[in-house]
Motif scaffolding. Structure first.
Motif, PDB file in Angstrom:
ATOM      1  N   SER A   1       0.826  -1.209   0.000  1.00  0.00           N
ATOM      2  CA  SER A   1       0.000   0.000   0.000  1.00  0.00           C
ATOM      3  C   SER A   1       0.859   1.258   0.000  1.00  0.00           C
ATOM      4  O   SER A   1       0.539   2.236  -0.695  1.00  0.00           O
ATOM      5  N   ALA A   2       1.942   1.253   0.778  1.00  0.00           N
ATOM      6  CA  ALA A   2       2.806   2.426   0.824  1.00  0.00           C
ATOM      7  C   ALA A   2       3.452   2.690  -0.534  1.00  0.00           C
ATOM      8  O   ALA A   2       3.510   3.841  -0.999  1.00  0.00           O
ATOM      9  N   LEU A   3       3.933   1.648  -1.202  1.00  0.00           N
ATOM     10  CA  LEU A   3       4.564   1.819  -2.507  1.00  0.00           C
ATOM     11  C   LEU A   3       3.548   2.278  -3.558  1.00  0.00           C
ATOM     12  O   LEU A   3       3.839   3.161  -4.372  1.00  0.00           O
ATOM     13  N   VAL A   4       2.363   1.680  -3.533  1.00  0.00           N
ATOM     14  CA  VAL A   4       1.331   2.064  -4.500  1.00  0.00           C
ATOM     15  C   VAL A   4       0.910   3.516  -4.288  1.00  0.00           C
ATOM     16  O   VAL A   4       0.791   4.294  -5.251  1.00  0.00           O
ATOM     17  N   SER A   5       0.692   3.906  -3.038  1.00  0.00           N
ATOM     18  CA  SER A   5       0.276   5.281  -2.745  1.00  0.00           C
ATOM     19  C   SER A   5       1.356   6.284  -3.128  1.00  0.00           C
ATOM     20  O   SER A   5       1.066   7.337  -3.714  1.00  0.00           O
ATOM     21  N   ALA A   6       2.613   5.954  -2.808  1.00  0.00           N
ATOM     22  CA  ALA A   6       3.707   6.863  -3.158  1.00  0.00           C
ATOM     23  C   ALA A   6       3.805   7.027  -4.678  1.00  0.00           C
ATOM     24  O   ALA A   6       3.973   8.152  -5.183  1.00  0.00           O
ATOM     25  N   ALA A   7       3.698   5.913  -5.404  1.00  0.00           N
ATOM     26  CA  ALA A   7       3.764   5.987  -6.859  1.00  0.00           C
ATOM     27  C   ALA A   7       2.595   6.798  -7.416  1.00  0.00           C
ATOM     28  O   ALA A   7       2.761   7.607  -8.347  1.00  0.00           O
ATOM     29  N   TYR A   8       1.416   6.612  -6.855  1.00  0.00           N
ATOM     30  CA  TYR A   8       0.224   7.341  -7.318  1.00  0.00           C
ATOM     31  C   TYR A   8       0.426   8.849  -7.190  1.00  0.00           C
ATOM     32  O   TYR A   8       0.220   9.605  -8.145  1.00  0.00           O
ATOM     33  N   TRP A   9       0.856   9.292  -6.012  1.00  0.00           N
ATOM     34  CA  TRP A   9       0.995  10.729  -5.786  1.00  0.00           C
ATOM     35  C   TRP A   9       2.190  11.310  -6.524  1.00  0.00           C
ATOM     36  O   TRP A   9       2.134  12.459  -6.996  1.00  0.00           O
ATOM     37  N   LEU A  10       3.267  10.565  -6.648  1.00  0.00           N
ATOM     38  CA  LEU A  10       4.431  11.078  -7.373  1.00  0.00           C
ATOM     39  C   LEU A  10       4.108  11.266  -8.852  1.00  0.00           C
ATOM     40  O   LEU A  10       4.569  12.232  -9.475  1.00  0.00           O
ATOM     41  N   VAL A  11       3.318  10.357  -9.419  1.00  0.00           N
ATOM     42  CA  VAL A  11       2.932  10.495 -10.826  1.00  0.00           C
ATOM     43  C   VAL A  11       2.061  11.731 -11.012  1.00  0.00           C
ATOM     44  O   VAL A  11       2.284  12.543 -11.922  1.00  0.00           O
ATOM     45  N   LEU A  12       1.050  11.904 -10.150  1.00  0.00           N
ATOM     46  CA  LEU A  12       0.185  13.088 -10.271  1.00  0.00           C
ATOM     47  C   LEU A  12       0.978  14.373 -10.045  1.00  0.00           C
ATOM     48  O   LEU A  12       0.756  15.384 -10.724  1.00  0.00           O
ATOM     49  N   TRP A  13       1.906  14.344  -9.098  1.00  0.00           N
ATOM     50  CA  TRP A  13       2.726  15.519  -8.831  1.00  0.00           C
ATOM     51  C   TRP A  13       3.601  15.859 -10.034  1.00  0.00           C
ATOM     52  O   TRP A  13       3.744  17.035 -10.394  1.00  0.00           O
ATOM     53  N   ALA A  14       4.186  14.849 -10.659  1.00  0.00           N
ATOM     54  CA  ALA A  14       5.022  15.079 -11.833  1.00  0.00           C
ATOM     55  C   ALA A  14       4.197  15.653 -12.988  1.00  0.00           C
ATOM     56  O   ALA A  14       4.652  16.548 -13.709  1.00  0.00           O
ATOM     57  N   VAL A  15       2.985  15.144 -13.156  1.00  0.00           N
ATOM     58  CA  VAL A  15       2.110  15.669 -14.219  1.00  0.00           C
ATOM     59  C   VAL A  15       1.748  17.120 -13.933  1.00  0.00           C
ATOM     60  O   VAL A  15       1.745  17.972 -14.841  1.00  0.00           O
ATOM     61  N   ALA A  16       1.421  17.429 -12.670  1.00  0.00           N
ATOM     62  CA  ALA A  16       1.086  18.807 -12.320  1.00  0.00           C
ATOM     63  C   ALA A  16       2.262  19.745 -12.579  1.00  0.00           C
ATOM     64  O   ALA A  16       2.092  20.861 -13.091  1.00  0.00           O
ATOM     65  N   ARG A  17       3.460  19.312 -12.240  1.00  0.00           N
ATOM     66  CA  ARG A  17       4.646  20.134 -12.504  1.00  0.00           C
ATOM     67  C   ARG A  17       4.863  20.317 -14.007  1.00  0.00           C
ATOM     68  O   ARG A  17       5.222  21.397 -14.471  1.00  0.00           O
ATOM     69  N   GLY A  18       4.634  19.246 -14.759  1.00  0.00           N
ATOM     70  CA  GLY A  18       4.799  19.347 -16.201  1.00  0.00           C
ATOM     71  C   GLY A  18       3.806  20.294 -16.847  1.00  0.00           C
ATOM     72  O   GLY A  18       4.080  20.862 -17.904  1.00  0.00           O
ATOM     73  N   ARG A  19       2.651  20.486 -16.207  1.00  0.00           N
ATOM     74  CA  ARG A  19       1.635  21.397 -16.723  1.00  0.00           C
ATOM     75  C   ARG A  19       1.721  22.783 -16.085  1.00  0.00           C
ATOM     76  O   ARG A  19       0.821  23.610 -16.265  1.00  0.00           O
TER      77      ARG A  19
ATOM     78  N   GLY B   1      -0.974   9.205   1.854  1.00  0.00           N
ATOM     79  CA  GLY B   1      -0.716   7.847   1.385  1.00  0.00           C
ATOM     80  C   GLY B   1      -0.138   6.962   2.467  1.00  0.00           C
ATOM     81  O   GLY B   1      -0.477   5.775   2.555  1.00  0.00           O
ATOM     82  N   LEU B   2       0.718   7.525   3.318  1.00  0.00           N
ATOM     83  CA  LEU B   2       1.298   6.742   4.403  1.00  0.00           C
ATOM     84  C   LEU B   2       0.233   6.349   5.428  1.00  0.00           C
ATOM     85  O   LEU B   2       0.207   5.198   5.890  1.00  0.00           O
ATOM     86  N   ARG B   3      -0.646   7.285   5.773  1.00  0.00           N
ATOM     87  CA  ARG B   3      -1.742   6.937   6.694  1.00  0.00           C
ATOM     88  C   ARG B   3      -2.671   5.913   6.055  1.00  0.00           C
ATOM     89  O   ARG B   3      -3.209   5.027   6.729  1.00  0.00           O
ATOM     90  N   GLY B   4      -2.854   6.019   4.732  1.00  0.00           N
ATOM     91  CA  GLY B   4      -3.651   5.008   4.037  1.00  0.00           C
ATOM     92  C   GLY B   4      -3.007   3.641   4.088  1.00  0.00           C
ATOM     93  O   GLY B   4      -3.698   2.621   4.200  1.00  0.00           O
ATOM     94  N   ALA B   5      -1.669   3.603   4.018  1.00  0.00           N
ATOM     95  CA  ALA B   5      -0.963   2.324   4.115  1.00  0.00           C
ATOM     96  C   ALA B   5      -1.135   1.718   5.508  1.00  0.00           C
ATOM     97  O   ALA B   5      -1.282   0.497   5.654  1.00  0.00           O
ATOM     98  N   VAL B   6      -1.111   2.558   6.543  1.00  0.00           N
ATOM     99  CA  VAL B   6      -1.350   2.060   7.902  1.00  0.00           C
ATOM    100  C   VAL B   6      -2.761   1.493   8.002  1.00  0.00           C
ATOM    101  O   VAL B   6      -2.983   0.427   8.601  1.00  0.00           O
ATOM    102  N   LEU B   7      -3.725   2.185   7.408  1.00  0.00           N
ATOM    103  CA  LEU B   7      -5.100   1.692   7.425  1.00  0.00           C
ATOM    104  C   LEU B   7      -5.215   0.366   6.679  1.00  0.00           C
ATOM    105  O   LEU B   7      -5.904  -0.559   7.131  1.00  0.00           O
ATOM    106  N   ALA B   8      -4.537   0.255   5.532  1.00  0.00           N
ATOM    107  CA  ALA B   8      -4.586  -0.990   4.761  1.00  0.00           C
ATOM    108  C   ALA B   8      -3.956  -2.136   5.539  1.00  0.00           C
ATOM    109  O   ALA B   8      -4.464  -3.266   5.510  1.00  0.00           O
ATOM    110  N   ALA B   9      -2.854  -1.868   6.241  1.00  0.00           N
ATOM    111  CA  ALA B   9      -2.225  -2.908   7.059  1.00  0.00           C
ATOM    112  C   ALA B   9      -3.158  -3.341   8.186  1.00  0.00           C
ATOM    113  O   ALA B   9      -3.286  -4.542   8.483  1.00  0.00           O
ATOM    114  N   ALA B  10      -3.830  -2.367   8.812  1.00  0.00           N
ATOM    115  CA  ALA B  10      -4.791  -2.703   9.864  1.00  0.00           C
ATOM    116  C   ALA B  10      -5.965  -3.499   9.299  1.00  0.00           C
ATOM    117  O   ALA B  10      -6.480  -4.419   9.950  1.00  0.00           O
ATOM    118  N   ALA B  11      -6.392  -3.157   8.071  1.00  0.00           N
ATOM    119  CA  ALA B  11      -7.485  -3.902   7.444  1.00  0.00           C
ATOM    120  C   ALA B  11      -7.073  -5.343   7.165  1.00  0.00           C
ATOM    121  O   ALA B  11      -7.855  -6.278   7.370  1.00  0.00           O
TER     122      ALA B  11
END
Length: 330
Positions: free
Chosen positions: A174-192, A208-218
């Motif tokens: 979850s942490a890796l997926v969330s980090a990749a998700y936000w980094l991609v959107l951030w890179a696109v925003a910077r490119g625009r 994303g990190l808090r979401g990863a904690v929630l996913a681990a708890a789930a």
């Protein structure tokens, strides 16, 4: 204990249902990211040229020109004061504007924190819950749990090893997926050339990190509930019943929004949430000039409350599952 952890990690890697759920936890956020990027793309040069052509055609229509001239002759009829730039105001009111024929919503990471970001966290947490349930549910359904206890008679060590592995894998994924998700959107925003400062990126990664904690708890909760019922199907059925009946039960008991699962999830992941309560009766009888902050009906729910809310649920499921004894089942 380290040997048990390696065995359980190998067992998890060979569980195809778990691997499919982990794959879904990667694919679904990727699809959401692609859809978000596509839906917020700026118009192309061809689209801008087409819009300009449509605007020019509409502005050249005789009735539009008559309305424009009427506005210039009598701006007061259109609510335009003499002190204002009459021509500019009349053109704004009368002439068709480019945004009438096409517009786009730019990518706003701050809005995504409250929109797709929460959606990604929720989907990944549900998938990790199912992964935790099916991981141990297969052992119960196939009877392999009996064979495992032949090699390690101390049940607590086996339960702990399984719980640690499924929780750790859920958190890392979850942490890796969330980090990749936000980094991609951030890179696109910077490119625009859109707002994308490092402080905003930090907020996204923290969500994303808090979401990863929630996913681990789930995942741990799904594991614990399945340990209690010894069946993946039973776990899914119980969770479905709770998801449908929890809101109804809270409404019947007259509890306010601070006890709703969705509100607490948002409070934990988004670092706070708001919910509505009926204002006290004094708000409808007090003079208007006496402001009472409780009369707006909105209340704040803190991250701590959301963490305690779900922490108690997971701890309760873990205690119930830990108290389950094999007894005559073996």
């Amino acid at each position: 204990m380290s040997a048990l952890l390696r065995v359980e990690l190998t067992r998890l890697r060979w569980r195809r249902a778990v691997l499919l759920l982990l794959l879904a936890a990667v694919v679904v956020p990727a699809v959401i990211a692609v859809a978000t990027i596509w839906n917020t793309r700026p118009p192309s040069a061809e689209e801008l040229a087409f819009i300009d052509e449509q605007v020019a055609q509409e502005r050249a229509r005789p009735e539009v020109q008559r309305d424009l001239q009427g506005c210039l002759d009598d701006p007061g009829e259109w609510g335009i004061a003499e002190s204002e730039d009459v021509r500019a105001m009349c053109e704004q009111y009368v002439l068709p504007q480019p945004e009438w024929f096409g517009s786009y919503t730019p990518l706003d990471l701050r809005e995504q924190l409250e929109g797709s970001g929460l959606g990604v966290v929720t989907v990944v947490a549900l998938l990790m819950l199912l992964a935790g349930a099916t991981f141990v549910g297969h052992d119960w359904n196939s009877g392999s749990m009996s064979n495992q206890l032949l090699f390690e008679s101390r049940r607590g060590r086996i339960w702990a090893a399984k719980a640690v592995v499924v929780t750790a894998v859920a958190f890392v994924t979850s942490a890796l997926v969330s980090a990749a998700y936000w980094l991609v959107l951030w890179a696109v925003a910077r490119g625009r050339d859109l707002p994308s400062d490092t402080g905003l990126l930090r907020d996204c990664l923290e969500l994303g990190l808090r979401g990863a904690v929630l996913a681990a708890a789930a995942a741990l909760g799904g594991f614990a509930i399945t340990m209690l019922f010894r069946s993946t199907v039973a776990t899914i059925g119980v969770l479905f019943a709770l998801s449908v009946g929890a809101g109804l039960l809270i409404a019947v008991l007259g509890l306010d929004g601070r006890w709703q699962p969705a509100t607490n999830l948002e409070a934990f992941v988004a670092d706070g949430a708001t919910y509505y309560v009926d204002p006290p009766s004094r708000c409808f009888s007090s003079p208007d000039d006496e402001y009472d902050p409780e009369c707006n009906g909105e209340r704040e729910l803190s991250l701590t409350h959301g963490a305690v809310y779900y922490g108690v649920l997971v701890a309760g499921a873990a205690i119930a599952g830990r108290g389950n004894r094999l007894g005559g089942a073996l």
